[in-house]
Design an enzyme around this catalytic site. Structure first.
Site, PDB file in Angstrom:
ATOM      1  N   CYS A 145     -16.263 -26.659   0.606  1.00  0.00           N
ATOM      2  CA  CYS A 145     -17.222 -26.497  -0.619  1.00  0.00           C
ATOM      3  C   CYS A 145     -18.186 -27.480  -0.479  1.00  0.00           C
ATOM      4  O   CYS A 145     -17.821 -28.935  -0.419  1.00  0.00           O
ATOM      5  CB  CYS A 145     -16.573 -26.625  -1.973  1.00  0.00           C
ATOM      6  SG  CYS A 145     -17.881 -26.470  -3.333  1.00  0.00           S
ATOM      7  N   LEU A 146     -19.391 -27.511  -0.573  1.00  0.00           N
ATOM      8  CA  LEU A 146     -20.377 -28.460  -0.334  1.00  0.00           C
ATOM      9  C   LEU A 146     -20.532 -29.655  -1.525  1.00  0.00           C
ATOM     10  O   LEU A 146     -20.779 -30.705  -1.435  1.00  0.00           O
ATOM     11  CB  LEU A 146     -21.866 -27.891  -0.082  1.00  0.00           C
ATOM     12  CG  LEU A 146     -21.884 -27.013   1.236  1.00  0.00           C
ATOM     13  CD1 LEU A 146     -23.411 -26.397   1.206  1.00  0.00           C
ATOM     14  CD2 LEU A 146     -21.665 -27.772   2.471  1.00  0.00           C
TER      15      LEU A 146
ATOM     16  N   GLN B  91     -25.594 -25.990  -7.414  1.00  0.00           N
ATOM     17  CA  GLN B  91     -24.922 -27.054  -6.361  1.00  0.00           C
ATOM     18  C   GLN B  91     -26.212 -27.848  -6.236  1.00  0.00           C
ATOM     19  O   GLN B  91     -26.031 -29.013  -5.551  1.00  0.00           O
ATOM     20  CB  GLN B  91     -24.570 -26.499  -5.074  1.00  0.00           C
ATOM     21  CG  GLN B  91     -23.242 -25.708  -5.302  1.00  0.00           C
ATOM     22  CD  GLN B  91     -22.604 -25.055  -4.271  1.00  0.00           C
ATOM     23  OE1 GLN B  91     -22.907 -24.001  -3.786  1.00  0.00           O
ATOM     24  NE2 GLN B  91     -21.533 -25.875  -3.447  1.00  0.00           N
TER      25      GLN B  91
ATOM     26  N   HIS C  65     -16.747 -16.922  -3.434  1.00  0.00           N
ATOM     27  CA  HIS C  65     -16.776 -18.452  -3.555  1.00  0.00           C
ATOM     28  C   HIS C  65     -18.072 -18.509  -4.433  1.00  0.00           C
ATOM     29  O   HIS C  65     -18.153 -19.394  -5.326  1.00  0.00           O
ATOM     30  CB  HIS C  65     -16.573 -18.942  -2.367  1.00  0.00           C
ATOM     31  CG  HIS C  65     -16.804 -20.467  -2.423  1.00  0.00           C
ATOM     32  ND1 HIS C  65     -15.948 -21.349  -1.960  1.00  0.00           N
ATOM     33  CD2 HIS C  65     -17.911 -21.277  -2.815  1.00  0.00           C
ATOM     34  CE1 HIS C  65     -16.261 -22.625  -2.135  1.00  0.00           C
ATOM     35  NE2 HIS C  65     -17.592 -22.548  -2.584  1.00  0.00           N
ATOM     36  N   GLU C  66     -19.207 -18.117  -3.966  1.00  0.00           N
ATOM     37  CA  GLU C  66     -20.549 -18.379  -4.675  1.00  0.00           C
ATOM     38  C   GLU C  66     -20.802 -17.823  -5.891  1.00  0.00           C
ATOM     39  O   GLU C  66     -21.378 -18.198  -7.076  1.00  0.00           O
ATOM     40  CB  GLU C  66     -21.599 -17.805  -3.496  1.00  0.00           C
ATOM     41  CG  GLU C  66     -21.507 -18.444  -2.076  1.00  0.00           C
ATOM     42  CD  GLU C  66     -21.573 -20.073  -2.273  1.00  0.00           C
ATOM     43  OE1 GLU C  66     -22.064 -20.604  -3.110  1.00  0.00           O
ATOM     44  OE2 GLU C  66     -21.260 -20.346  -1.191  1.00  0.00           O
TER      45      GLU C  66
ATOM     46  N   GLY D 264     -22.963 -21.124   2.628  1.00  0.00           N
ATOM     47  CA  GLY D 264     -23.383 -20.504   1.309  1.00  0.00           C
ATOM     48  C   GLY D 264     -23.985 -21.609   0.541  1.00  0.00           C
ATOM     49  O   GLY D 264     -23.603 -22.875   0.493  1.00  0.00           O
TER      50      GLY D 264
ATOM     51  N   HIS E 133     -19.067 -19.912  -8.299  1.00  0.00           N
ATOM     52  CA  HIS E 133     -19.872 -21.233  -8.554  1.00  0.00           C
ATOM     53  C   HIS E 133     -20.782 -20.810 -10.021  1.00  0.00           C
ATOM     54  O   HIS E 133     -21.217 -21.530 -10.841  1.00  0.00           O
ATOM     55  CB  HIS E 133     -20.872 -21.506  -7.549  1.00  0.00           C
ATOM     56  CG  HIS E 133     -20.071 -22.543  -6.583  1.00  0.00           C
ATOM     57  ND1 HIS E 133     -19.680 -23.770  -7.141  1.00  0.00           N
ATOM     58  CD2 HIS E 133     -19.965 -22.288  -5.283  1.00  0.00           C
ATOM     59  CE1 HIS E 133     -19.378 -24.539  -5.930  1.00  0.00           C
ATOM     60  NE2 HIS E 133     -19.473 -23.570  -4.865  1.00  0.00           N
TER      61      HIS E 133
HETATM   62  O1  K1U Z   1     -20.589 -22.822  -1.762  1.00  0.00           O
HETATM   63  C1  K1U Z   1     -20.399 -23.905  -0.923  1.00  0.00           C
HETATM   64  O2  K1U Z   1     -19.822 -24.648  -1.293  1.00  0.00           O
HETATM   65  C2  K1U Z   1     -20.477 -23.779   0.503  1.00  0.00           C
HETATM   66  C3  K1U Z   1     -19.426 -23.229   1.391  1.00  0.00           C
HETATM   67  C4  K1U Z   1     -19.188 -21.871   1.520  1.00  0.00           C
HETATM   68  C5  K1U Z   1     -17.947 -21.414   1.707  1.00  0.00           C
HETATM   69  C6  K1U Z   1     -17.312 -21.942   2.952  1.00  0.00           C
HETATM   70  C7  K1U Z   1     -16.229 -21.270   3.625  1.00  0.00           C
HETATM   71  C8  K1U Z   1     -15.227 -20.404   2.438  1.00  0.00           C
HETATM   72  C9  K1U Z   1     -15.857 -19.830   1.553  1.00  0.00           C
HETATM   73  C10 K1U Z   1     -17.121 -20.459   1.217  1.00  0.00           C
HETATM   74  C11 K1U Z   1     -19.590 -23.815   2.673  1.00  0.00           C
HETATM   75  O3  K1U Z   1     -20.340 -23.518   3.468  1.00  0.00           O
HETATM   76  S1  K1U Z   1     -18.475 -25.116   3.141  1.00  0.00           S
HETATM   77  C12 K1U Z   1     -19.196 -25.458   4.868  1.00  0.00           C
HETATM   78  C13 K1U Z   1     -18.438 -24.507   5.795  1.00  0.00           C
HETATM   79  O4  K1U Z   1     -17.513 -23.780   5.470  1.00  0.00           O
HETATM   80  C14 K1U Z   1     -19.121 -24.245   7.189  1.00  0.00           C
HETATM   81  C15 K1U Z   1     -20.208 -25.184   7.674  1.00  0.00           C
HETATM   82  C16 K1U Z   1     -20.558 -24.698   8.690  1.00  0.00           C
HETATM   83  C17 K1U Z   1     -20.139 -24.000   9.529  1.00  0.00           C
HETATM   84  C18 K1U Z   1     -19.309 -22.940   8.919  1.00  0.00           C
HETATM   85  C19 K1U Z   1     -18.804 -23.466   7.932  1.00  0.00           C
HETATM   86 ZN    ZN Z   2     -18.813 -24.333  -3.145  1.00  0.00          ZN
END
Ligand code: K1U
Ligand code: ZN
Length: 172
Positions: A94-95, A51, A136-137, A46, A140
């Protein structure tokens, strides 16, 4: 399409409340393309526009398991219209807080409404990772980070770590 730099804590932009989108302009379409490219490159499931530093209410998501069968979603002005009483715990990342993962409790299932790039209003039910991700999004978009659900001790620890890293980078 281009990959844009990610905004990382403690950048105060992440605390902004993003503005609703009133017109699906070519600029908004380009932003959606850039968000998808940035999200896939990260990689993440996401991304919210803030972001990459743009305070508008747009989210991209793709919770499909296979890289071969991408299922990109673009959500404009998304909102949760219903949330289950039942909760579930999921380890979130979270990225904007790289390489930090913690368990967060949220409603297990949600219904959410959004507009797509064609201007159609859609209401959809979600469970599992999609339910966690859309919550989560949308957080944000309201300046809320998943670390806000942790204890003050954990939140302070992670903030201190990233503040030190930002200082080091500014001095370098
Ligand atoms: O919003 C963001 O920071 C993105 C975040 C979203 C998220 C992940 C997990 C639970 C809730 C919300 C991410 O994508 S973090 C990276 C991640 O979880 C992932 C990356 C590659 C493959 C699978 C997962
Ligand atoms: Zn995030």
């Amino acid at each position: 399409m281009s990959i844009r730099p990610l905004v990382i804590i403690p950048d105060s932009k992440l605390r902004l409340v993003s503005e609703p989108i009133t017109d699906i302009s070519s600029e908004i379409r380009r932003l959606a393309d850039d968000m998808l490219e940035t999200m896939y490159d990260a990689p993440g499931v996401g991304l919210a526009a803030i972001q990459i530093g743009v305070p508008v209410r747009m989210v991209t998501m793709d919770v499909s398991k296979s890289d071969d069968e991408r299922q990109p979603m673009v959500l404009i002005n998304p909102e949760i219209t219903w949330a289950s009483e039942e909760k579930r715990v999921y380890e979130e990342g979270c990225l904007s807080i790289p390489e930090y993962y913690e368990e967060v409790e949220r409603p297990d299932r949600v219904r959410f409404r959004f507009m797509n790039l064609q201007g159609e209003t859609i209401e959809q039910d979600a469970d599992g990772l999609l339910a966690t991700c859309v919550q989560h999004e949308i957080d944000h978009l309201n300046g809320v980070l998943f670390i806000d659900y942790l204890s003050k001790l954990k939140r302070d620890r992670v903030m201190t770590k990233f503040k030190k890293a930002a200082k080091r980078e500014a001095g370098a």
